[in-house]
Scaffold this motif. Sequence first.
Motif, short mmCIF file in Angstrom:
data_model
loop_
_atom_site.label_atom_id
_atom_site.label_comp_id
_atom_site.label_asym_id
_atom_site.label_seq_id
_atom_site.Cartn_x
_atom_site.Cartn_y
_atom_site.Cartn_z
N ARG A 147 0.82 -1.21 0.00
CA ARG A 147 0.00 0.00 0.00
C ARG A 147 0.86 1.25 0.00
O ARG A 147 0.58 2.21 -0.72
N LEU A 148 1.89 1.25 0.81
CA LEU A 148 2.80 2.40 0.85
C LEU A 148 3.54 2.58 -0.48
O LEU A 148 3.74 3.70 -0.95
N GLU A 149 3.92 1.47 -1.09
CA GLU A 149 4.61 1.58 -2.39
C GLU A 149 3.68 2.11 -3.47
O GLU A 149 4.08 2.89 -4.34
N ALA A 150 2.44 1.68 -3.47
CA ALA A 150 1.47 2.21 -4.44
C ALA A 150 1.26 3.70 -4.26
O ALA A 150 1.19 4.47 -5.21
N LYS A 151 1.20 4.13 -2.99
CA LYS A 151 1.07 5.56 -2.71
C LYS A 151 2.30 6.32 -3.18
O LYS A 151 2.20 7.43 -3.73
N ASP A 210 4.28 5.45 -5.68
CA ASP A 210 4.27 5.53 -7.15
C ASP A 210 3.30 6.60 -7.65
O ASP A 210 3.57 7.27 -8.66
N GLU A 211 2.17 6.76 -6.94
CA GLU A 211 1.25 7.83 -7.34
C GLU A 211 1.86 9.20 -7.12
O GLU A 211 1.67 10.12 -7.92
N LEU A 212 2.64 9.33 -6.02
CA LEU A 212 3.32 10.61 -5.77
C LEU A 212 4.40 10.89 -6.81
O LEU A 212 4.68 12.03 -7.16
N LEU A 213 5.03 9.82 -7.33
CA LEU A 213 6.05 10.01 -8.37
C LEU A 213 5.46 10.65 -9.63
O LEU A 213 6.13 11.37 -10.35
N ASP A 239 12.29 14.25 -4.57
CA ASP A 239 13.01 14.80 -3.44
C ASP A 239 12.12 15.64 -2.51
O ASP A 239 12.60 16.39 -1.68
N SER A 240 10.83 15.53 -2.68
CA SER A 240 9.93 16.28 -1.79
C SER A 240 9.94 15.65 -0.39
O SER A 240 10.34 14.49 -0.19
N LEU A 241 9.47 16.40 0.56
CA LEU A 241 9.50 15.95 1.95
C LEU A 241 8.59 14.74 2.15
O LEU A 241 8.95 13.77 2.84
N GLN A 242 7.41 14.76 1.56
CA GLN A 242 6.48 13.64 1.70
C GLN A 242 7.06 12.38 1.09
O GLN A 242 6.90 11.27 1.65
N MET A 243 7.73 12.54 -0.07
CA MET A 243 8.35 11.38 -0.71
C MET A 243 9.45 10.79 0.16
O MET A 243 9.58 9.57 0.31
N LEU A 244 10.22 11.65 0.81
CA LEU A 244 11.29 11.15 1.70
C LEU A 244 10.71 10.40 2.90
O LEU A 244 11.25 9.35 3.34
N THR A 246 9.58 5.33 5.65
CA THR A 246 8.57 4.43 6.24
C THR A 246 8.61 3.07 5.56
O THR A 246 8.52 2.02 6.22
N ILE A 247 8.72 3.05 4.22
CA ILE A 247 8.77 1.78 3.48
C ILE A 247 10.00 0.98 3.88
O ILE A 247 9.94 -0.25 4.07
#
Length: 478
Positions: free
Chosen positions: A1-5, A7-10, A16-21, A26-27
């Motif tokens: 689930r976290l990886e799917a989220k 990929d959507e953020l990509l 390099d955004s804060l949420q992506m980091l 977390t992953i």
Amino acid sequence: RLEAKRDELLLQASSDSLQMLRLEYTIAEKKESLRRKILDVFDKNEDKSSGKNNQLRVLLNERLVTEQVSLNSLRNREKFYRELLAQYRRQSPEMLDRDIELARLQRTQIVHQNLLNYLVERHEEAKIKASSSLGGLRTVTPAGIPQEPLQTRAARNILLSIFFGLGLGFGLALLLDYLDQTVRNRDELERLTGLQVIGQIPQHDSHLSNGTAAAKPNGHLATLPALLRRLHQAKQPTNGHILENYPVTARMRADTPFSEAFRDLRTNLQFYQIDQPLKKVLITSSIPGEGKTVLTSNLALSLTELKKRVVIIDADLRKPRQSGVFGLERVPGFTDYFMDTATYDEILRPVRDDLLYVIPSGRIPPNPTEILHSQKMADLIRRLEGEFDYVLLDSPPLLSVSDSKVLAAMIQTVILVSRFGHTEKRYIKEAIGYLRKSRADVVGLVFNGIEVTRGSGYYKYHYYYEAKKATAEKTRMN
């Protein structure tokens, strides 16, 4: 689930955004926690009494768990990207093919660019090599300084130039004579047609026309007044007034070769048929520009000198010129007489006393051949034969239109005009063939436009004029 989220953020923001980091961190924690839990469960299931929990098995288990977690993650990413690709194809089905084609073209461009760079490099190397070499040349004998000047041999060169120039000129003259297919000799004309030349008309010499050769000291000074007179006469034509635009014997001295030639032609016509003189004559030519119109008008003027009544019919309904020679209005003419818009007396125009009359062409019709071939034309000629001594018809050229063929069959007596250095032999042969097919009686040929100093047989006119001029000069001196 976290990886799917993730990929959507990509697809929405940069990596390099804060949420992506945070998601990546977390992953990573979740993977490490999952790996440890799997190892704990695996260790519990192992046989503790076996005593085989050595270090190698622990490492293998850790590697196996790590790869399984990574495999599971990659399968999830593969599924996500497949769904994303399917959605992309549904939205723009042609875009993917175009991207693939663009990638192929870019790869081809790179290959061609590399090839071009290689060829340019080899070309520059070849230029440098060619400029630095002599191309296989070698010196056989070194150049030396002459000790004395070279002989020019001027006499030999001049003699060779003279012979070469004479040979070249003679050859060029033969070539021009061979290429010239026009008739330039009376004997040649008679041999070509099998007919007799009954008249030779010299080329008109304008300074002998008025009998005032001394009044023309400078040709340039006399040009402007003559031009103004011609323009004035062309704008205001009057009946019975012969324009100066055309060479006619009425405005010339009687001792000029031009006037004498028409007297000679007149005499030959009188002796053509002694028992039954000629009454009607058709004057034509093979091609345009041979002088049949001027010849017709001058022959008529020459016949009036014998007090003969002459009428000229301008039967050239394509390009009528007789009205211009005598300064007459072209309308009404005999075409108007045929259309019953003019009477016989209206079309018969007096020109010189009661001896010379001209019937202009009239309005140019759309069907000239039908008019000339009509019964009314034959009746008009028959009526003119009864009222005049001579009926002269100026007709179109034989090879241009069929009008002259119709008139030749009607009139039967024809004079064919040929111009010196203008009419080609093939045209004369073709015109004679047409006349013979029409069963017309060709009275003879008239050789027109002969140069006095070059035409064979015309030295007599030149001699005649020189003798008359010498006699006049002697009389003036006395």
